[in-house]
Motif scaffolding. Structure first.
Motif, PDB file in Angstrom:
ATOM      1  N   GLY A 134       0.810  -1.218   0.000  1.00 24.02           N
ATOM      2  CA  GLY A 134       0.000   0.000   0.000  1.00 24.02           C
ATOM      3  C   GLY A 134       0.838   1.261   0.000  1.00 24.02           C
ATOM      4  O   GLY A 134       0.520   2.235  -0.695  1.00 24.02           O
ATOM      5  N   ALA A 135       1.930   1.253   0.770  1.00 25.08           N
ATOM      6  CA  ALA A 135       2.807   2.418   0.796  1.00 25.08           C
ATOM      7  C   ALA A 135       3.460   2.661  -0.559  1.00 25.08           C
ATOM      8  O   ALA A 135       3.610   3.803  -1.004  1.00 25.08           O
ATOM      9  N   ALA A 138       0.851   4.174  -2.894  1.00 20.01           N
ATOM     10  CA  ALA A 138       0.625   5.575  -2.550  1.00 20.01           C
ATOM     11  C   ALA A 138       1.787   6.450  -3.007  1.00 20.01           C
ATOM     12  O   ALA A 138       1.590   7.545  -3.554  1.00 20.01           O
ATOM     13  N   CYS A 191       4.719   1.672   7.504  1.00 23.11           N
ATOM     14  CA  CYS A 191       4.122   1.770   6.172  1.00 23.11           C
ATOM     15  C   CYS A 191       2.723   2.356   6.242  1.00 23.11           C
ATOM     16  O   CYS A 191       2.319   3.146   5.374  1.00 23.11           O
ATOM     17  N   THR A 195       1.584   5.762   4.342  1.00 29.62           N
ATOM     18  CA  THR A 195       0.433   5.795   3.440  1.00 29.62           C
ATOM     19  C   THR A 195      -0.560   6.866   3.856  1.00 29.62           C
ATOM     20  O   THR A 195      -1.082   7.622   3.022  1.00 29.62           O
ATOM     21  N   ILE A 210      -6.171   5.576  -4.222  1.00 32.80           N
ATOM     22  CA  ILE A 210      -5.310   4.865  -3.275  1.00 32.80           C
ATOM     23  C   ILE A 210      -6.150   4.070  -2.282  1.00 32.80           C
ATOM     24  O   ILE A 210      -5.910   2.880  -2.042  1.00 32.80           O
ATOM     25  N   ILE A 214      -6.051   0.013  -1.486  1.00 31.26           N
ATOM     26  CA  ILE A 214      -5.483  -0.568  -0.271  1.00 31.26           C
ATOM     27  C   ILE A 214      -6.527  -1.261   0.598  1.00 31.26           C
ATOM     28  O   ILE A 214      -6.165  -1.983   1.542  1.00 31.26           O
TER      29      ILE A 214
END
Length: 366
Positions: A134-135, A138, A191, A195, A210, A214
């Motif tokens: 996810g990070a 992003a 993380c 994010t 985003i 996620i």
């Protein structure tokens, strides 16, 4: 002691039995192994459940054209009228295939992490692997990191990087399950914070994109996401099964496993790499679908009554969970299709609380 008997009709075959287990040895070619009848039965039941969920999801997926469940299997083989074939093979099969493959990958990854760490709460979404994906997504969308790579590619890179960082930071002349879990939790929160910061400083459209990824989402997923995940499963699952004997010795502790000739650190590294890669490819395909990798191994272990989560049974359980959750996400609301991660989160949060309470009662929850 198990009762040993030879099979008279098959020379060179020896069988030993004890409650719940059966050992066999064949002289030519020299092959031996152990079979758990209950585990085989669990495999068959879970495979039937996953296939049934696969067909029902295709039959009653989103759209205004319901397909009778009895027509799904013939349609998969190309038999049926044009409308049925189009609805099954073109509209619903690609999404259902992504759900099936993601469930297999997340379930197997969770079983690997829980076995290696000997912790029932260890899973990719607890140890920072899915948060790393996810990070990375992003960062790619907000900062332009990655040179225009797709969200799937960014997610794959981020998940693999988080898994590698977890192992390297947990290394201190070797690794232990305890250090892996602690380091993984730290990476997860780092993380998650990154994010959240990136989402807070971006435009509304990018933030929605985003957040839509996620949370774990099968909307608009199809063959471009299914093919890489299928290839990864074809490579990684056999590798994990080949490491199964060494994995079982790790459950006895590092000292005992080393005394039995198991290369402890190399085996743990290989298993963690396989588990991280399975979680990474699944996350790249559908985003971090929460709690599947946590719940599936525990359900499979309780059904099979094995000392550790069985990888194949956990994979089938994960497939059934994702498919059922995807069907709920498509049919729960009449005016919109929910992200599948919302459904698995609602179903998985009570399971996590129950698992924490059970672990504390057993005296291993801290």
């Amino acid at each position: 002691m198990p009762r040993v008997s030879s099979t008279p009709s098959v020379p060179g075959v020896h069988v030993a039995r004890s409650p719940g287990r059966a050992w066999f040895r064949v002289s030519r070619p020299p092959v031996s192994g152990m079979v758990r009848p209950r585990l085989v039965l669990v495999w068959l039941v879970l495979a039937a459940a996953a296939f049934g969920a696969f067909c029902v999801t295709i039959a009653f997926g989103s759209g205004d054209f319901p397909v009778p469940p009895a027509d799904v299997v013939p349609a998969l083989w190309g038999s049926g009228d044009f409308a049925t074939l189009f609805a099954v093979r073109e509209l619903r099969l690609p999404r259902a295939m992504v759900a099936l493959l993601c469930g297999l990958a997340f379930g197997a990854a969770g079983a690997i992490f829980q076995s290696v760490t000997r912790n029932p709460l260890a899973s990719p979404d607890m140890l920072g692997i899915t948060q790393g994906a996810g990070a990375a997504v992003a960062a790619g969308l907000v900062l332009g990191v990655g040179g225009g790579l797709s969200t799937q590619s960014l997610g794959l890179i981020g998940a693999l990087a988080a898994g590698l960082a977890m192992y390297l930071l947990a290394w201190n002349r070797g690794t232990t399950g305890y250090r892996i879990v602690l380091v993984g939790i730290g990476i997860s929160w780092m993380c998650t914070s990154l994010t959240a910061y990136l989402v807070s400083r971006t435009e509304t459209y990018q933030a929605q994109k985003i957040l839509g990824w996620i949370v774990g989402n099968l909307n608009d997923r199809g063959w471009p996401q299914a093919r890489p995940l299928a290839l990864a499963l074809l490579v990684l699952l056999p590798a994990v099964l080949l490491l199964g004997r060494l994995q079982r010795t790790l459950l006895l502790g590092d000292e005992v496993a080393g005394g039995l000739g198991t290369p402890v650190q190399r085996t743990r590294l290989a298993l963690l790499l396989c588990g991280s890669a399975l979680a990474a490819f699944a996350t790249a395909a559908a985003g971090p679908v929460l709690f599947v990798a946590l719940a599936a191994p525990q359900i499979a272990q309780r059904l099979a009554r094995t000392p550790a989560p069985p990888v194949t049974a956990a994979a089938l359980t994960g497939a059934a969970i994702v498919l059922v959750s995807d069907l709920i996400s498509q049919r729960l609301l009449s005016d919109m299709v929910l992200p599948v991660g919302v459904v698995t989160g609602v179903l998985g949060a009570p399971f996590l609380l129950w698992q924490l309470a059970r672990t504390n009662r057993a005296g291993s929850g801290g």
